[in-house]
Motif scaffolding. Structure first.
Motif, PDB file in Angstrom:
ATOM      1  N   GLY A 246      39.298  25.523  34.984  1.00 10.81           N
ATOM      2  CA  GLY A 246      38.303  26.444  34.453  1.00 10.81           C
ATOM      3  C   GLY A 246      38.065  27.625  35.361  1.00 10.81           C
ATOM      4  N   ASP A 247      38.071  27.386  36.668  1.00  7.15           N
ATOM      5  CA  ASP A 247      37.825  28.444  37.642  1.00  7.15           C
ATOM      6  C   ASP A 247      38.471  28.039  38.956  1.00  7.15           C
ATOM      7  OD1 ASP A 247      36.927  30.788  38.725  1.00  7.15           O
ATOM      8  OD2 ASP A 247      34.867  30.100  39.056  1.00  7.15           O
ATOM      9  N   ALA A 248      38.716  29.005  39.797  1.00  8.66           N
ATOM     10  CA  ALA A 248      39.323  28.730  41.101  1.00  8.66           C
ATOM     11  C   ALA A 248      38.812  29.743  42.105  1.00  8.66           C
ATOM     12  CB  ALA A 248      40.845  28.798  41.008  1.00  8.66           C
ATOM     13  N   THR A 249      38.638  29.285  43.325  1.00  9.00           N
ATOM     14  CA  THR A 249      38.261  30.152  44.435  1.00  9.00           C
ATOM     15  C   THR A 249      39.312  29.992  45.515  1.00  9.00           C
ATOM     16  OG1 THR A 249      35.928  29.742  43.935  1.00  9.00           O
ATOM     17  CG2 THR A 249      36.432  30.747  46.055  1.00  9.00           C
ATOM     18  N   SER A 250      39.824  31.111  45.995  1.00  8.82           N
ATOM     19  CA  SER A 250      40.937  31.018  46.940  1.00  8.82           C
ATOM     20  C   SER A 250      40.898  32.188  47.912  1.00  8.82           C
ATOM     21  CB  SER A 250      42.272  31.017  46.189  1.00  8.82           C
ATOM     22  OG  SER A 250      42.503  32.275  45.584  1.00  8.82           O
TER      23      SER A 250
END
Length: 823
Positions: free
Chosen positions: A529-533
């Motif tokens: 659904g979402d990603a932080t990188s």
């Protein structure tokens, strides 16, 4: 065996003073080490030490340090945090001035003013570059400056608006937050870069303490520092904002405070309740209570000293040992003293009384202690550190309790017998016929049968809760604020963590780009659904190359940018400041960038947050993936999809995180706990057979724990109590505790038939009551896992006592009557 107990009795009679003094000195010495014990509140201290799924997560915590963050949450009482940014800035500054805090961060632009602001076009996608081109055109510049004038003229204009317009008149911050932080732009309300909730009522500040959450000395000092800072903030701004703490360090602070406080308060509360029992129920003299307290102190000090030398401290599971052993040790003390008291009343000769008491009672006490210890030691076969350490420490504690009861308590009673045994007989529960429950034979059998039938319905409903929340703190403020933060950033579940490694910075940079492509594909498939990188701090290579190709269009749109900008300022009545020359020059430099920025450039920056995504020493990057369904979380199918997609990149990619750990270990701990229970039952049966040399008696002794186990499961099903990583050890524990009741009852039956059950019933009831107090105190603890452990054990004790005092006598009565009829 009888000769051994006679010799032991004679030895204690002869050297009772030396034994008592030596025991007290040993207890005092061991207490010195007890004070050095640490309480480990990290959930990882419960899981297996070297499990393949655990090690990558431990490496992640070490390499990226995300568990060291304290999240400070400010909530505006008028629900408008934007109007109080000056207060927020001052609060952040107070934390930043603390010598115990390494850094404070609360604005994405404040910490990213270097690399990102110099190269911000490289961070934009195609949509963002199109917006930038239009914003920098002559029409776009005039439209933005006019919008600034309209905002200033608005009655809703605030000092925060004035500050933002002065620093960024073209409002490029809003453009960056709406594209670079796409999907998260709501968290930087109004393009300010502050971490604000969607409705603007809440703001987040990230602080990094200088010490570790496992350093108890630092945690004590840091807690006092937070109290000082919080008191000052509440005094100055309490009517405007409320303050709270969450995040990994916030949870650790809360757990540290609860554990440090409750270990002692629970112990003290248990002592008080047991004192009341002794004074008003068991009717023991105060001196007897004092001696039992000293015996208990000796036993616990020795046990915790073993824990100190073996493990250095107690984890979330093994921390329950103290309250648990109080009940068990008092069982041995009561059973032994009651017998000695009875024998002394008969003979008035302490030597004869102790010899007779040892011969009659000590075999049962020793057998009970051995079987209980074996039940605990069987838990050691599990790979889970929490249960492993609890089993070993508790097993040793059973033996220290037995030794304290046999040697110290007996020696002290011999020494102080003139003050303990008075001429006048003291009425105790020994004289009561309350425990003559033979009249309940038939109803007891019927009731027991009904309970067995109920178990068929309710036991299958018991589940296993593998979520970390099942081990957390009740009514946790950190958890409450954590959920608010999750809602604020629209991430409602624990993330999967993808770690990639490379041999060089260049190789890692390219590999990081491949990982980003795979994550983008998973988003399109609806798996993620979402990603932080790291893309928040360093765009992947493909995005940078695409941006450089399109920057020529932006430059053509922004031709004569400086002239157009100053013309618009003058047109709408703004004062022209020297600051604006540098402002426009920086924008022009940024749109003329023509080379990629890499990891080497990122390392020159001092943005601490980048360290959550990139480790320069280990050459590793981390990405955090959130499920498409934030309510249900990561299911097995979604996990498998992520693994299939990323396995194509080879063994340099590792997937970890709590969803992987808890999902994979639930089955393991169920299997290992079942194995421990089987081993416990086999070991107990073997010891019982060697002691009683009768299969029939062994089966009768095992009847209370067998029925107790079934009845406990029924109560759990009825009450909706599930197992978790801590309370699953209860199954083996019920075997260890319940077998004592069966041993005492059968021993009484052997010596006096059905009449002998009266004395045994008294001892079993008193032992069960004190054990229930010891374990019941755990129910008051804040940790859900520990509290559920205590509640299930109390259920188990009640079930085993019912089986031992009601069902077992009924069975023995039936056996006796059948024997008489056959005779």
């Amino acid at each position: 065996m009888e000769c051994f107990f006679k010799s032991l009795s004679a030895f204690i009679i002869k050297y009772h003073k030396a034994i008592a003094i030596f025991a007290l000195l040993l207890g005092s010495l061991s207490f010195f080490f007890v004070q050095k014990l640490e309480f480990k509140t990290d959930i990882l201290d419960v899981f297996p030490a070297n499990a393949p799924k655990i090690e990558p997560f431990k490496d992640f915590i070490t390499d990226f340090g995300s568990n060291g963050n304290l999240i400070i949450v400010l909530e505006a009482r008028d629900k408008d945090m934007l109007s109080h940014l000056d207060i927020a800035e001052d609060i952040a500054a107070r934390f930043d001035r603390s010598p115990l805090i390494n850094y404070v961060e609360y604005n994405v632009f404040a910490s990213s003013k270097g690399l990102m602001l110099r190269n911000f076009p490289l961070y934009l996608d195609g949509e963002g570059l199109g917006l930038l081109g239009r914003r920098l055109s002559r029409a776009g510049v005039e439209a933005q400056i006019k919008s600034n004038k309209d905002r200033i003229a608005s009655p809703l204009f605030t000092p925060a608006d004035e500050m933002l317009i002065a620093k960024d008149p073209l409002n490029l911050r809003q453009l960056i937050t709406s594209t670079v932080f796409k999907g998260k732009a709501k968290n930087f309300k109004g393009g300010t870069g502050y971490y604000l909730s969607t409705d603007g009522s809440m703001m987040m500040i990230i602080a990094r303490p200088i010490g570790a959450s496992m350093d108890f000395a630092f945690m004590d000092e840091f807690s006092r520092e937070l109290l000082r800072i919080t008191a000052g903030i509440e005094k100055d701004y309490g009517e405007v904002v409320s303050l709270g703490y969450t995040g990994p360090f916030g949870f650790a602070l809360e757990a540290h405070s609860a554990m440090s406080r409750e270990v002692y308060t629970t112990f003290a509360g248990t002592v008080v309740v047991i004192f009341i029992l002794f004074q008003f129920v068991y009717r023991k003299r105060f001196l007897v209570l004092l001696l039992m307290g000293c015996s208990l102190f000796l036993s616990l000090s020795l046990t915790l000293t073993f824990a100190y030398f073996l493990f250095g401290g107690l984890n979330m599971a093994s921390s329950i040992v103290a309250a648990m052993l109080m009940g068990l040790t008092i069982d041995y003390l009561l059973h032994s003293f009651n017998s000695l008291e009875d024998e002394y009343r008969e003979s008035s000769d302490i030597a004869k009384a102790m010899e007779a008491s040892f011969i009659k009672v000590l075999p049962g006490v020793v057998v009970g202690a051995i079987t209980t210890a074996l039940a605990f030691f069987s838990i050691v076969v599990t790979s889970f550190k929490g249960l492993h350490e609890m089993g070993l420490v508790a097993g040793l504690g059973v033996f220290t309790g037995l030794l304290a009861s046999v040697f110290f308590m007996s020696s002290a009673v011999v020494w102080l017998r003139p003050y303990i045994f008075k001429a006048n007989k003291v009425k105790t529960l020994n004289d009561s016929k309350f425990y003559n429950l033979s009249w309940l034979a038939r109803p007891a059998l019927v009731l027991g049968a009904v309970a067995l039938l109920a178990s068929i319905i309710f036991i299958p409903s018991i589940g296993f809760d593998s979520s970390p929340e099942s081990l957390g703190i009740k009514n946790s403020q950190a958890e409450r604020l954590g959920k608010k933060i999750s809602s604020m950033v629209e991430q409602k579940n624990t993330p999967l963590i993808v770690i990639g490694r490379g041999e060089s910075r260049e190789e890692l940079f390219d590999f990081y780009g491949l990982i980003e492509e795979k994550i983008a594909g998973l988003k399109l498939e609806g798996v993620v659904g979402d990603a932080t990188s790291l893309s928040l701090f360093l765009p992947p290579p493909a995005r940078q190359l695409a941006a450089i190709e399109r920057l020529s269009e932006v430059r053509s749109s922004g031709v004569h940018l400086k002239e157009n900008f100053f013309y618009a300022l003058g047109k709408y009545g703004f004062k022209i400041d020297d600051y604006y020359n540098g402002y426009i020059d920086n924008i022009i430099k940024a749109i003329n960038v023509d080379t990629l920025i890499g990891l080497a450039q990122l390392e020159k920056e001092s943005d601490y947050k980048a360290g959550f995504f990139y480790n320069r020493e280990k050459l590793a990057v981390a990405s955090y993936l959130y499920p498409s369904d934030g309510e249900t979380g990561w299911d097995a199918q979604a996990l498998a999809s992520v693994e299939r997609s990323l396995e194509l990149l080879g063994d340099k990619v590792v997937i970890t995180g709590l969803p992987v750990i808890t999902g994979s270990l639930a089955g393991t701990i169920i299997k290992e706990s079942s194995l421990a229970s089987v081993l416990s039952l086999l070991a107990i049966s073997l010891v019982l057979y060697l002691s009683f040399r009768s299969v029939k008696k062994v089966l009768l002794i095992l009847l209370p724990i067998s029925l107790g186990f079934v009845y406990t499961g029924t109560m759990m099903g009825v009450l909706g109590v599930d197992f978790n990583y801590i309370n699953i050890g209860v199954v083996t524990l019920i075997f260890g505790i319940g077998v004592d009741y069966g041993v005492y009852m059968i021993q009484g039956y052997n010596t006096g038939g059905l009449k002998g059950l009266r004395c045994s019933s008294r001892s079993v009831f008193m032992c069960a009551l004190t054990s229930a107090v010891g374990f019941g105190s755990l129910m008051t603890m804040s940790f859900k896992g520990v509290a559920s452990f205590g509640s299930i054990v109390v259920m188990g004790i009640a079930a085993c006592v019912f089986a031992a005092l009601v069902v077992l006598p009924a069975v023995l009565t039936y056996i006796d009557k059948r024997g008489e009829n056959c005779g």
